[in-house]
Every structure is written in structure tokens, then in C-alpha cells.
Design a protein around this motif. Structure first.
Motif, PDB file in Angstrom:
ATOM      1  N   ASP A   3       0.838  -1.194   0.000  1.00  0.00           N
ATOM      2  CA  ASP A   3       0.000   0.000   0.000  1.00  0.00           C
ATOM      3  C   ASP A   3       0.877   1.249   0.000  1.00  0.00           C
ATOM      4  O   ASP A   3       1.976   1.254  -0.551  1.00  0.00           O
ATOM      5  CB  ASP A   3      -0.972  -0.044   1.181  1.00  0.00           C
ATOM      6  N   SER A   4       0.408   2.333   0.635  1.00  0.00           N
ATOM      7  CA  SER A   4       1.142   3.599   0.578  1.00  0.00           C
ATOM      8  C   SER A   4       2.503   3.522   1.247  1.00  0.00           C
ATOM      9  O   SER A   4       3.418   4.277   0.894  1.00  0.00           O
ATOM     10  CB  SER A   4       0.317   4.713   1.233  1.00  0.00           C
ATOM     11  N   ILE A   5       2.667   2.620   2.213  1.00  0.00           N
ATOM     12  CA  ILE A   5       3.947   2.520   2.905  1.00  0.00           C
ATOM     13  C   ILE A   5       4.990   1.895   1.985  1.00  0.00           C
ATOM     14  O   ILE A   5       6.175   2.231   2.048  1.00  0.00           O
ATOM     15  CB  ILE A   5       3.784   1.753   4.227  1.00  0.00           C
ATOM     16  N   THR A   6       4.566   1.012   1.091  1.00  0.00           N
ATOM     17  CA  THR A   6       5.463   0.527   0.040  1.00  0.00           C
ATOM     18  C   THR A   6       5.636   1.580  -1.040  1.00  0.00           C
ATOM     19  O   THR A   6       6.738   1.789  -1.555  1.00  0.00           O
ATOM     20  CB  THR A   6       4.923  -0.781  -0.555  1.00  0.00           C
ATOM     21  N   ASP A   7       4.553   2.268  -1.366  1.00  0.00           N
ATOM     22  CA  ASP A   7       4.586   3.306  -2.407  1.00  0.00           C
ATOM     23  C   ASP A   7       5.560   4.428  -2.059  1.00  0.00           C
ATOM     24  O   ASP A   7       6.129   5.067  -2.950  1.00  0.00           O
ATOM     25  CB  ASP A   7       3.178   3.878  -2.558  1.00  0.00           C
ATOM     26  N   GLY A   8       5.753   4.691  -0.753  1.00  0.00           N
ATOM     27  CA  GLY A   8       6.666   5.741  -0.328  1.00  0.00           C
ATOM     28  C   GLY A   8       5.981   7.028   0.073  1.00  0.00           C
ATOM     29  O   GLY A   8       6.611   8.097   0.080  1.00  0.00           O
ATOM     30  N   ALA A   9       4.693   6.954   0.437  1.00  0.00           N
ATOM     31  CA  ALA A   9       3.944   8.147   0.834  1.00  0.00           C
ATOM     32  C   ALA A   9       4.645   8.877   1.970  1.00  0.00           C
ATOM     33  O   ALA A   9       5.182   8.253   2.889  1.00  0.00           O
ATOM     34  CB  ALA A   9       2.534   7.755   1.274  1.00  0.00           C
ATOM     35  N   ALA A  10       4.651  10.203   1.900  1.00  0.00           N
ATOM     36  CA  ALA A  10       5.241  11.113   2.888  1.00  0.00           C
ATOM     37  C   ALA A  10       6.762  11.179   2.815  1.00  0.00           C
ATOM     38  O   ALA A  10       7.384  11.902   3.594  1.00  0.00           O
ATOM     39  CB  ALA A  10       4.800  10.775   4.319  1.00  0.00           C
ATOM     40  N   SER A  11       7.382  10.444   1.897  1.00  0.00           N
ATOM     41  CA  SER A  11       8.815  10.621   1.694  1.00  0.00           C
ATOM     42  C   SER A  11       9.048  11.889   0.872  1.00  0.00           C
ATOM     43  O   SER A  11       8.123  12.459   0.285  1.00  0.00           O
ATOM     44  CB  SER A  11       9.424   9.404   0.998  1.00  0.00           C
ATOM     45  N   THR A  12      10.269  12.338   0.804  1.00  0.00           N
ATOM     46  CA  THR A  12      10.603  13.580   0.105  1.00  0.00           C
ATOM     47  C   THR A  12      10.338  13.448  -1.386  1.00  0.00           C
ATOM     48  O   THR A  12      10.811  12.496  -2.021  1.00  0.00           O
ATOM     49  CB  THR A  12      12.078  13.941   0.345  1.00  0.00           C
ATOM     50  N   ILE A  13       9.570  14.394  -1.941  1.00  0.00           N
ATOM     51  CA  ILE A  13       9.299  14.385  -3.375  1.00  0.00           C
ATOM     52  C   ILE A  13      10.617  14.485  -4.143  1.00  0.00           C
ATOM     53  O   ILE A  13      11.479  15.313  -3.840  1.00  0.00           O
ATOM     54  CB  ILE A  13       8.366  15.551  -3.765  1.00  0.00           C
ATOM     55  N   ASP A  14      10.775  13.614  -5.126  1.00  0.00           N
ATOM     56  CA  ASP A  14      11.967  13.542  -5.973  1.00  0.00           C
ATOM     57  C   ASP A  14      13.222  13.092  -5.215  1.00  0.00           C
ATOM     58  O   ASP A  14      14.340  13.204  -5.738  1.00  0.00           O
ATOM     59  CB  ASP A  14      12.245  14.875  -6.681  1.00  0.00           C
TER      60      ASP A  14
END
Length: 409
Positions: A209-220
Motif C-alpha cells: 500500500d502507501s507505505i510501500t509506495d513511499g507516501a510522505a517521503s521527500t518528493i523527488d
């Protein structure tokens, strides 16, 4: 030998074309070096261009490879389209900065030797091989010119990477001046694959889900846990991220992707040369039952631990039938998150205990214990919390990648 003849020979040797039935995992010379799980067009929880689609637009999208190879091809998807997708032209290049590309690396993409292509509704297409060697952990830019109105666009909503749009045909532009619009989603771009020596590796798919997707990590910043895992592995193993923000094991969403069991074939089993999959799913099944009336999360029944366990068991069974090793990841602590309840916490604990102790998974990565606050084990460690008590920070994603025992891959 001319360029077209060379590409035709490569195509015949390496195999490509319209993917009505993708090759079984482990077959072929191609290896995915980057991927994104495709979703239906949606405004979801973030502005993007998917619902309106494109018309006389050039779309420039940046990805980062996990492993390198001698030749490259690009995979495009019209899986959720409502009409055939006509691509008037496409290029691939090494990224410079932002929407700019390195001009000496700019290569046109062809599809069965044509620069224009039509992808049917529900279809995928891979480009002809491109003589562009790719290094591990290198940024590539894929550019599509969409001259005709596309209708709603197949997308990946939460890219945590900037995509760029320009009006008109700017395929050949090396500079960024024309690309004045930005979004943080991908469109039609499902994968980048490599082949050729010294390619002798297999892929790890991170599914979740979002935790694999990388949600809230630094854009770019390329700081998702799959990105960090690729850095740990160096050039020894490809890592493919097929996380979808908000995804669930048991229920589809109009905004947040098909349920795990429905998309598992496309996002895991149909990927080339997959050796291992890491499964991290379930927290949204638990938490989203607390959001009555929210269209993006309907249907949202309260799920039991037994139902989630059955869903996990089915994923393992299907992967094993294809000879793929499956690593179970325990769900992270979420006390204090917007959809936390004590009832949900009891379900999370029961499912995590099953993942650890049942022996159904080939191995376990215990993200729950790694990421927990020692003073409050039901909550994320403050050093790893992005601030919403659910998603890790960049430091948290690094800790997750560090927790994966590489020998289990």
C-alpha cells in the motif's frame, strides 16, 4: 547495418510486442529495473491529470532504475482506458535536472519500428529495444507526445516524483522551458526493462500500500523503502515497487486501486524474472472501515483477522505456484493515526502474529517491531514518523530497508 535493421534484429532476439499474454515469471532475457502499479483514473486525494486526460500535450516523466543493463525498453499501459490510446511519439533519455534531459542521450522510442502507436483498451505495449545503456540507480526521463484527446488516463496516483506537461509537441526538447505544469503522478508508464550483459540477476517485487509506495517521503528524493532496498542491493538484484497508496487486501477502491488479489497477477506474477515478492498489506482494510460515507474507500466493511489471513494465504499460494519466494512483512504500528481504533489494533496484532508464526511465508521481515516506539509499541517510533503516525519519514523508510535480511531474497 542501419538503425532500423539493428533495432529489428534486437527485437527478434530479445522479444517484444503487444502483450496479450505476458511471459511467465522467470522467462526471457528482459528484467524490470523500474515499475509502477497502474490505477484507474481518479482525482483521489491529490490533484492530477488522469480524469481529463491529455490532448496535444507532451508529458515528461522521471523514474530511477534499480539495476543496469546494456539495452532498454519501456512498457506502457492503457489498462484502464476507455478508448484506444494513440501515442504520436515517445522518447527516453538520461535526466538532467527537473524536466530537462541530457541531449546526447535522447533516443526516440519505436514500437514495431513505428514512432506512432495505438494501444487498445485494456492493453499494454513494450517499445522496441533502445541502444541506451542504463546504469544502476540512474534517473531516466520518458516523454510521450499525445496529439489526440486521450480520454481518462491510466495512472499511478502517488508517484512522490514530479512529472511535467507542456502544450504541443516537445518530444525533442532537451530543455525544460516548455514544461510549465507539474503533477506528482505517473501516466501510462508501467515499467522500464533492461537486457544484455552483464545481466544475470532476478527481481524482487515489493507489493503493498502507501507505505510501500513511499507516501510522505521527500518528493523527488527516491527515499521509499524499495528505493532504499535497491541502494542496499547495489547492482545485484532488481527491485520493483508495486505499492499503491490506500490499497487493500480484500476490497477494490474507485480511487486507490484494485484489491491485492485482483492486481497480483499483473503487478507481481506477470513481471519478468521475479524471484521474490515482499507482501506488506492489510492496514487499510483495518483502518478504512472507520470512514463511513467516504466514496474513495467504499466498500469498507469491517474485516476480521481471519478474513485478512485468508487473503494473505491466497497470495502466497499463487506466488508459490509460479515458483516465487514470498516474504511476509508485518504491519507497522499505527496508534495515533487518523483511523486508529482499539478494535483495529487487535486485528493488526492477530494478523502480525500469524505472519510471524504460521510458517506460511518463506521468510518474515518484522517491520512492526523494527518501527515501533519502545515506550509505546503500538505507535511508530518518533524518529521514524513522518508526522501522521502512519507513514514513515525518510529515516523510517531507510530503517525498513535495513531490516530486510538480504539472504532471504
Amino acid at each position: 547495418m542501419g538503425r532500423k535493421a539493428l533495432v529489428l534484429v534486437l527485437a527478434l532476439l530479445l522479444g517484444n510486442g503487444l502483450l496479450a499474454a505476458p511471459a511467465a515469471a522467470g522467462q526471457g532475457l528482459w528484467l524490470g529495473t523500474w515499475s509502477a502499479a497502474m490505477q484507474q483514473p481518479t482525482s483521489g486525494f491529490a490533484p492530477n491529470w488522469s480524469e481529463k486526460g491529455f490532448a496535444d500535450h507532451t508529458v515528461r516523466q522521471v523514474v530511477r532504475t534499480s539495476v543496469g543493463g546494456a539495452v532498454t525498453r519501456v512498457r506502457l499501459s492503457n489498462h484502464f482506458g476507455t478508448k484506444p490510446l494513440r501515442i504520436a511519439g515517445a522518447t527516453v533519455a538520461r535526466t538532467a535536472e527537473g524536466a530537462a534531459v541530457r541531449p546526447e542521450s535522447l533516443r526516440p522510442l519505436t514500437f514495431r519500428l513505428s514512432r506512432k502507436v495505438e494501444i487498445p483498451v485494456g492493453g499494454q505495449l513494450v517499445s522496441d529495444p533502445v541502444p541506451l545503456p542504463v546504469a544502476p540507480l540512474e534517473r531516466l526521463t520518458v516523454t510521450l507526445y499525445l496529439a489526440e484527446a486521450t480520454g481518462p488516463a491510466t495512472t499511478h496516483l502517488f508517484a512522490t516524483t514530479t512529472s511535467y506537461r507542456a502544450s504541443g509537441d516537445h518530444l525533442a526538447d532537451a530543455g525544460a522551458a516548455a514544461f510549465t505544469e507539474k503533477a506528482t503522478s505517473w501516466f501510462y508508464l508501467a515499467g522500464v526493462e533492461v537486457a544484455g550483459p552483464p545481466l544475470r540477476r532476478d527481481a524482487v517485487v515489493t507489493f503493498g500500500d502507501s507505505i510501500t509506495d513511499g507516501a510522505a517521503s521527500t518528493i523527488d528524493g527516491f527515499n521509499s523503502y524499495p528505493d532504499e532496498l535497491a541502494e542496499r542491493l547495489g547492482n545485484t538484484r532488481a527491485v520493483l515497487n508495486t505499492g499503491i497508496g490506500g490499497n487493500r487486501v480484500l476490497n477494490d477502491s474507485p480511487c486507490l486501486g484494485e484489491r491485492a488479489g485482483k492486481r497480483f497477477q499483473r503487478d507481481v506474477l506477470d513481471q519478468p524474472r521475479v524471484r521474490t515478492v515482499i507482501v506488506l498489506e492489510g492496514i487499510n482494510d483495518i483502518g478504512m472501515s472507520e470512514f463511513p460515507g467516504q466514496p474513495c474507500v467504499l466498500p469498507n466493511p469491517r474485516v476480521t483477522a481471519a478474513e485478512l489471513i485468508a487473503g494473505h494465504h491466497e497470495l502466497v499460494k499463487r506466488a508459490h505456484a509460479r515458483g516465487i519466494r514470498v516474504i511476509g512483512a508485518t504491519m507497522l504500528p499505527f496508534k495515533g493515526a487518523g483511523y486508529f481504533t482499539e478494535r483495529g489494533e487487535a486485528v493488526r496484532d492477530e494478523v502480525n502474529t500469524w505472519i510471524r508464526t504460521s510458517g506460511v511465508y518463506d521468510a518474515v521481515v518484522d517491520f512492526d517491531r523494527v518501527m515501533a516506539d519502545p515506550a509505546n509499541p503500538d505507535a511508530l517510533h518518533p524518529a521514524y514518523d513522518s508526522g501522521d503516525r502512519l507513514h514513515p519519514s525518510d529515516a523510517g523508510y531507510r530503517a525498513m530497508a535495513a531490516a530486510v535480511d538480504l539472504t532471504t531474497l
